[in-house]
Design a protein around this motif. Structure first.
Motif, PDB file in Angstrom:
ATOM      1  N   GLY A 120       1.593   9.030  15.104  1.00  0.00           N
ATOM      2  CA  GLY A 120       1.004   9.384  13.811  1.00  0.00           C
ATOM      3  C   GLY A 120       1.942   8.990  12.700  1.00  0.00           C
ATOM      4  N   ASP A 121       1.798   9.658  11.575  1.00  0.00           N
ATOM      5  CA  ASP A 121       2.579   9.325  10.378  1.00  0.00           C
ATOM      6  C   ASP A 121       3.965   9.923  10.436  1.00  0.00           C
ATOM      7  N   ARG A 122       4.672   9.818  11.549  1.00  0.00           N
ATOM      8  CA  ARG A 122       5.923  10.564  11.672  1.00  0.00           C
ATOM      9  C   ARG A 122       7.139   9.648  11.720  1.00  0.00           C
ATOM     10  N   GLU A 123       8.250  10.147  11.180  1.00  0.00           N
ATOM     11  CA  GLU A 123       9.554   9.474  11.296  1.00  0.00           C
ATOM     12  C   GLU A 123      10.514  10.308  12.142  1.00  0.00           C
ATOM     13  N   ALA A 124      10.012  11.405  12.700  1.00  0.00           N
ATOM     14  CA  ALA A 124      10.850  12.261  13.548  1.00  0.00           C
ATOM     15  C   ALA A 124      10.893  11.674  14.960  1.00  0.00           C
ATOM     16  N   VAL A 125      12.038  11.868  15.613  1.00  0.00           N
ATOM     17  CA  VAL A 125      12.201  11.306  16.953  1.00  0.00           C
ATOM     18  C   VAL A 125      11.295  12.043  17.949  1.00  0.00           C
ATOM     19  N   ASP A 126      10.804  11.285  18.921  1.00  0.00           N
ATOM     20  CA  ASP A 126      10.054  11.868  20.039  1.00  0.00           C
ATOM     21  C   ASP A 126      11.098  12.413  21.026  1.00  0.00           C
ATOM     22  N   LEU A 139      -0.355   0.275  -3.082  1.00  0.00           N
ATOM     23  CA  LEU A 139      -1.610  -0.116  -3.723  1.00  0.00           C
ATOM     24  C   LEU A 139      -2.782   0.194  -2.794  1.00  0.00           C
ATOM     25  N   ALA A 140      -3.883   0.644  -3.387  1.00  0.00           N
ATOM     26  CA  ALA A 140      -5.050   0.990  -2.572  1.00  0.00           C
ATOM     27  C   ALA A 140      -5.602  -0.244  -1.865  1.00  0.00           C
ATOM     28  N   GLU A 141      -5.524  -1.395  -2.533  1.00  0.00           N
ATOM     29  CA  GLU A 141      -6.089  -2.624  -1.953  1.00  0.00           C
ATOM     30  C   GLU A 141      -5.014  -3.711  -1.869  1.00  0.00           C
ATOM     31  N   HIS A 142      -5.013  -4.430  -0.753  1.00  0.00           N
ATOM     32  CA  HIS A 142      -4.130  -5.580  -0.549  1.00  0.00           C
ATOM     33  C   HIS A 142      -2.681  -5.311  -0.937  1.00  0.00           C
ATOM     34  N   PRO A 143      -2.024  -4.367  -0.281  1.00  0.00           N
ATOM     35  CA  PRO A 143      -0.624  -4.083  -0.639  1.00  0.00           C
ATOM     36  C   PRO A 143       0.336  -5.125  -0.053  1.00  0.00           C
ATOM     37  N   THR A 144       0.223  -6.354  -0.522  1.00  0.00           N
ATOM     38  CA  THR A 144       1.152  -7.388  -0.067  1.00  0.00           C
ATOM     39  C   THR A 144       2.508  -7.150  -0.732  1.00  0.00           C
ATOM     40  N   GLN A 145       3.562  -7.734  -0.157  1.00  0.00           N
ATOM     41  CA  GLN A 145       4.907  -7.574  -0.725  1.00  0.00           C
ATOM     42  C   GLN A 145       4.922  -8.030  -2.177  1.00  0.00           C
ATOM     43  N   GLU A 146       4.257  -9.152  -2.426  1.00  0.00           N
ATOM     44  CA  GLU A 146       4.257  -9.724  -3.772  1.00  0.00           C
ATOM     45  C   GLU A 146       3.610  -8.767  -4.781  1.00  0.00           C
ATOM     46  N   ARG A 147       2.474  -8.190  -4.401  1.00  0.00           N
ATOM     47  CA  ARG A 147       1.747  -7.318  -5.332  1.00  0.00           C
ATOM     48  C   ARG A 147       2.494  -5.998  -5.515  1.00  0.00           C
ATOM     49  N   VAL A 148       3.140  -5.516  -4.462  1.00  0.00           N
ATOM     50  CA  VAL A 148       3.888  -4.254  -4.581  1.00  0.00           C
ATOM     51  C   VAL A 148       5.155  -4.464  -5.425  1.00  0.00           C
ATOM     52  N   ASP A 149       5.791  -5.636  -5.237  1.00  0.00           N
ATOM     53  CA  ASP A 149       6.957  -5.965  -6.083  1.00  0.00           C
ATOM     54  C   ASP A 149       6.555  -6.010  -7.551  1.00  0.00           C
ATOM     55  N   VAL A 192       9.370  -0.141   2.946  1.00  0.00           N
ATOM     56  CA  VAL A 192       8.301  -0.578   3.846  1.00  0.00           C
ATOM     57  C   VAL A 192       8.083   0.579   4.795  1.00  0.00           C
ATOM     58  N   TYR A 193       6.844   1.045   4.866  1.00  0.00           N
ATOM     59  CA  TYR A 193       6.581   2.178   5.748  1.00  0.00           C
ATOM     60  C   TYR A 193       5.412   1.840   6.661  1.00  0.00           C
ATOM     61  N   GLY A 194       5.625   1.968   7.972  1.00  0.00           N
ATOM     62  CA  GLY A 194       4.595   1.613   8.942  1.00  0.00           C
ATOM     63  C   GLY A 194       4.167   0.157   8.781  1.00  0.00           C
ATOM     64  N   GLY A 195       5.123  -0.697   8.396  1.00  0.00           N
ATOM     65  CA  GLY A 195       4.829  -2.117   8.239  1.00  0.00           C
ATOM     66  C   GLY A 195       4.171  -2.463   6.908  1.00  0.00           C
ATOM     67  N   VAL A 196       3.918  -1.460   6.072  1.00  0.00           N
ATOM     68  CA  VAL A 196       3.229  -1.710   4.797  1.00  0.00           C
ATOM     69  C   VAL A 196       4.222  -1.583   3.642  1.00  0.00           C
ATOM     70  N   PRO A 197       4.322  -2.609   2.782  1.00  0.00           N
ATOM     71  CA  PRO A 197       5.190  -2.488   1.610  1.00  0.00           C
ATOM     72  C   PRO A 197       4.688  -1.375   0.689  1.00  0.00           C
ATOM     73  N   GLY A 198       5.593  -0.611   0.156  1.00  0.00           N
ATOM     74  CA  GLY A 198       5.200   0.489  -0.727  1.00  0.00           C
ATOM     75  C   GLY A 198       6.342   0.874  -1.641  1.00  0.00           C
ATOM     76  N   LEU A 199       6.139   1.969  -2.337  1.00  0.00           N
ATOM     77  CA  LEU A 199       7.144   2.488  -3.252  1.00  0.00           C
ATOM     78  C   LEU A 199       7.365   3.960  -2.915  1.00  0.00           C
ATOM     79  N   ARG A 200       8.541   4.430  -3.269  1.00  0.00           N
ATOM     80  CA  ARG A 200       8.791   5.855  -3.053  1.00  0.00           C
ATOM     81  C   ARG A 200       9.348   6.488  -4.322  1.00  0.00           C
ATOM     82  N   ALA A 201       8.834   7.666  -4.618  1.00  0.00           N
ATOM     83  CA  ALA A 201       9.298   8.443  -5.766  1.00  0.00           C
ATOM     84  C   ALA A 201       9.940   9.708  -5.223  1.00  0.00           C
ATOM     85  N   ALA A 202      11.238   9.866  -5.478  1.00  0.00           N
ATOM     86  CA  ALA A 202      11.986  10.989  -4.898  1.00  0.00           C
ATOM     87  C   ALA A 202      12.358  11.979  -5.996  1.00  0.00           C
ATOM     88  N   PHE A 203      12.012  13.229  -5.800  1.00  0.00           N
ATOM     89  CA  PHE A 203      12.321  14.282  -6.772  1.00  0.00           C
ATOM     90  C   PHE A 203      13.574  15.023  -6.308  1.00  0.00           C
TER      91      PHE A 203
END
Ligand SMILES: *Cc1c(COP(=O)(O)O)cnc(C)c1O
Length: 462
Positions: free
Chosen positions: A207-213, A401-411, A429-440
C-alpha cells in the motif's frame, strides 16, 4: 592592538546594539521576506587589506548579502524539514557566541554540566530511559554517523575484533538493513568504511507505506545465519512521515543478533503529543538514537543529539587520548564521545527554548504543525489540478499534478510555486511518481499562512 580592533572593543556595546536593531528588523519582518530568493549572488569581493570596522561591515553585509537571504526561517517555507528558531533559542544562540565556551570538556567552566542537563531534558522528552546517554552534534547526519560508528564497534565486539584499532576491514563485509533509510545513512556508511553498497533495502509494507515490512526484515536477518548486523529503523520518513514498528523490530532481537539504530531525526518529536506518541513506542529499546534539533525543536542551525546505550563502545571509537588529556575515566568529557574535539555550546539554544516554553510549548508547535499539514492536505485534495500522493500522516503533504505528472511538468510546477515568493516546497519521487512535498515544522506557521500557501499552489497548478 590593531586600531580598528581597539576601536571596536571600545564600541562593543554600541555594535551589539546595532546588530540587535538589524536582527530585530529581520526577525519581525521575516514573513514579508521572499520565501526563496532567485537571481545571481554578487561576485566575490577581494580580501580587504584594511578592514572597515564592525559597524561598517554590518552595513556592507546589509546591502550586499542580506537581500539575497531566503525567508527559510519564516512561516511559509515548507521545503525539506527545516524549522525556524524560537525567540528564546535565538537569545541562547547569541549568548553561546558571547561566552564562546569550548565544550570539549569541563575546562574550568560549568558549561559542560549545562549540556548534560539539556541532554537529560531531551532524553525525557523523547521517552528514553536512564540507560541512554547522549551528546550534542551538528546534525542528524553526524548523529546517524556516530550511531553507526558505535554499531560498527559493537559488531567488532560480537566478532572478537577491536575495530577502533584494527580498522573496519577487520570486520569483513557488514550488513546494514533498512526499509526507507534517509540518504545520510548511506553517507555515514561511506565515511565509516562500511561502504554504501552494503546498505540492503528491506521490502516495505504494501500500500501507500514507507514503513519496513517486519516479516521481510526477519527473513533478511534469518538469511544471515547468525552473523551480527546493523538494522536502521526509521521513525519519520521524509516523504510521507511513516514510522517503522519499533516495538516489533526490537522484539526480533530475542532471536537475531543486531544493533538497532533508530533515525528519529524529526519523527521523534511525535513523542511530545499524546495523540501521536504511539508512533515512537519502542524507541527506548534502540541501541542508538538520532534526533535533530534544528528541525522540529526550532533551534538555530546547527544542532542535533545522539543517544546510545553503549557509551563504553562510543568511548572506544571516539576517545581522544593524549598526554595532556589523559584517557577518560568515569563520566567522559564530550571530546571522547563525538567526532569533534573543540565544540561550541550547542546545547544553550535548546536549553533556552526548553526552559522558556517547556514540554507544553513544544508540544503545541508539533500539534499545530500537524493540524496545518492536514488542513493543507484537505485543501490540495479539493483543488482540481492537484492530488495527494499519500495520506497526510503527520506533518508532510506529498502531492502531485492531478493529470500527467511527468518530471518536466512537476518541475515547472515547483518553479511556478517558488516564483510566487509565497512558499517553497521541495521535489521528490514517491511510488515512482514525481511530486512535491510541503513539510510543516516552523513555530510561526499559522492557519492564515496555510491558506496563503494553498492559494499559491492553486494559482501555480491552475
Ligand atoms: C534531515 C534528516 C537527516 C539529516 O539531517 P541533517 O541535520 O540535515 O544532517 C537524517 N535523517 C532524517 C530522517 C532526516 O529527516
Amino acid at each position: 592592538m590593531h586600531p580598528t580592533l581597539a576601536g571596536d572593543l571600545a564600541q562593543f556595546p554600541e555594535l551589539l546594539q546595532s546588530a540587535r536593531d538589524f536582527a530585530a528588523r529581520e526577525a519581525v519582518g521575516l514573513d514579508q521576506r521572499p520565501v526563496a530568493v532567485g537571481g545571481a549572488a554578487p561576485g566575490p569581493a577581494g580580501l580587504p587589506e584594511e578592514g572597515v570596522g564592525a559597524e561598517a561591515a554590518l552595513g556592507w553585509f546589509g546591502e550586499r548579502w542580506a537581500p539575497g537571504f531566503s525567508g527559510s526561517a519564516g512561516p511559509r517555507y515548507l521545503g525539506f524539514v527545516t524549522g525556524g528558531a524560537t525567540p528564546a533559542s535565538v537569545a541562547g544562540d547569541w549568548l553561546t557566541s558571547v561566552f564562546d565556551q569550548n565544550l570539549s570538556g569541563a575546562g574550568g567552566s560549568w558549561a559542560q554540566e549545562l549540556e548534560r542537563e539539556t541532554l537529560g531534558w531531551l532524553r525525557e522528552l523523547f521517552g528514553l530511559g536512564e540507560a541512554h546517554s547522549g551528546a550534542f552534534v551538528t546534525g542528524a547526519t553526524v548523529s546517524n554517523t556516530v550511531g553507526l560508528a558505535i554499531g560498527r564497534e559493537w559488531l567488532g565486539e560480537r566478532l572478537g575484533v577491536d575495530v577502533s584499532r584494527a580498522g573496519a576491514a577487520a570486520l569483513g563485509p557488514v550488513d546494514v538493513l533498512s526499509g526507507s533509510p534517509h540518504s545520510s545513512v548511506a553517507k555515514a556508511m561511506s565515511v565509516l568504511g562500511i561502504g554504501r553498497d552494503r546498505l540492503r533495502k528491506v521490502p516495505l509494507l504494501p500500500g501507500d507505506r514507507e514503513a519496513v515490512d517486519v516479516a521481510a526484515l526477519e527473513s533478511a536477518l534469518a538469511e544471515l545465519h547468525g552473523r551480527p548486523a546493523i538494522v536502521v529503523a526509521n521513525a519519520g520518513t521524509v516523504n510521507t512521515v511513516d514510522f517503522d514498528d519499533l516495538r516489533a523490530i526490537a522484539a526480533l532481537k530475542d532471536a537475531y543478533d543486531f544493533w538497532l539504530h533508530v533515525d528519529a531525526a524529526f519523527g521523534g518529536f511525535a513523542a511530545l503529543s499524546p495523540e501521536y506518541s504511539a508512533l515512537v513506542d519502542g524507541l527506548d529499546a534502540a541501541d542508538s538514537v538520532c534526533a535533530d534539533l534544528h528541525k522540529w525543536l526550532n533551534v538555530p542551525y546547527d544542532a542535533a543529539v545522539q543517544f546510545t546505550r553503549r557509551r563504553d563502545l562510543q568511548v572506544k571509537v571516539f576517545h581522544n587520548a593524549s598526554p595532556y588529556l589523559g584517557v577518560p575515566a568515569g563520566e567522559p568529557d564530550f571530546l571522547h564521545l563525538t567526532p569533534e574535539n573543540s565544540r561550541r555550546l550547542r546545547a544553550l539554544p535548546a536549553w533556552f527554548s526548553l526552559a522558556a516554553y517547556g514540554r507544553a510549548g513544544h508540544r503545541e508547535i508539533v500539534e499545530r504543525n500537524v493540524a496545518l499539514a492536514r488542513r493543507l492536505g484537505a485543501g490540495v485534495e479539493a483543488l482540481p489540478g492537484l492530488r495527494l500522493l499519500a495520506p497526510v500522516r503527520l506533518n508532510v503533504v506529498c502531492f502531485t499534478l492531478a493529470e500527467h505528472p511527468t518530471q518536466e511538468r512537476v518541475d515547472a510546477l515547483a518553479r511556478a510555486v517558488a516564483a510566487s515568493g509565497e512558499t517553497y516546497v521541495t521535489p521528490t519521487v514517491y511510488g515512482g511518481v514525481p511530486g512535491l512535498r510541503a513539510a510543516f515544522s516552523n513555530w510561526r506557521t499559522t492557519e492564515a499562512d496555510t491558506e496563503r500557501v494553498l492559494r499559491a499552489l492553486a494559482a501555480a497548478s491552475g
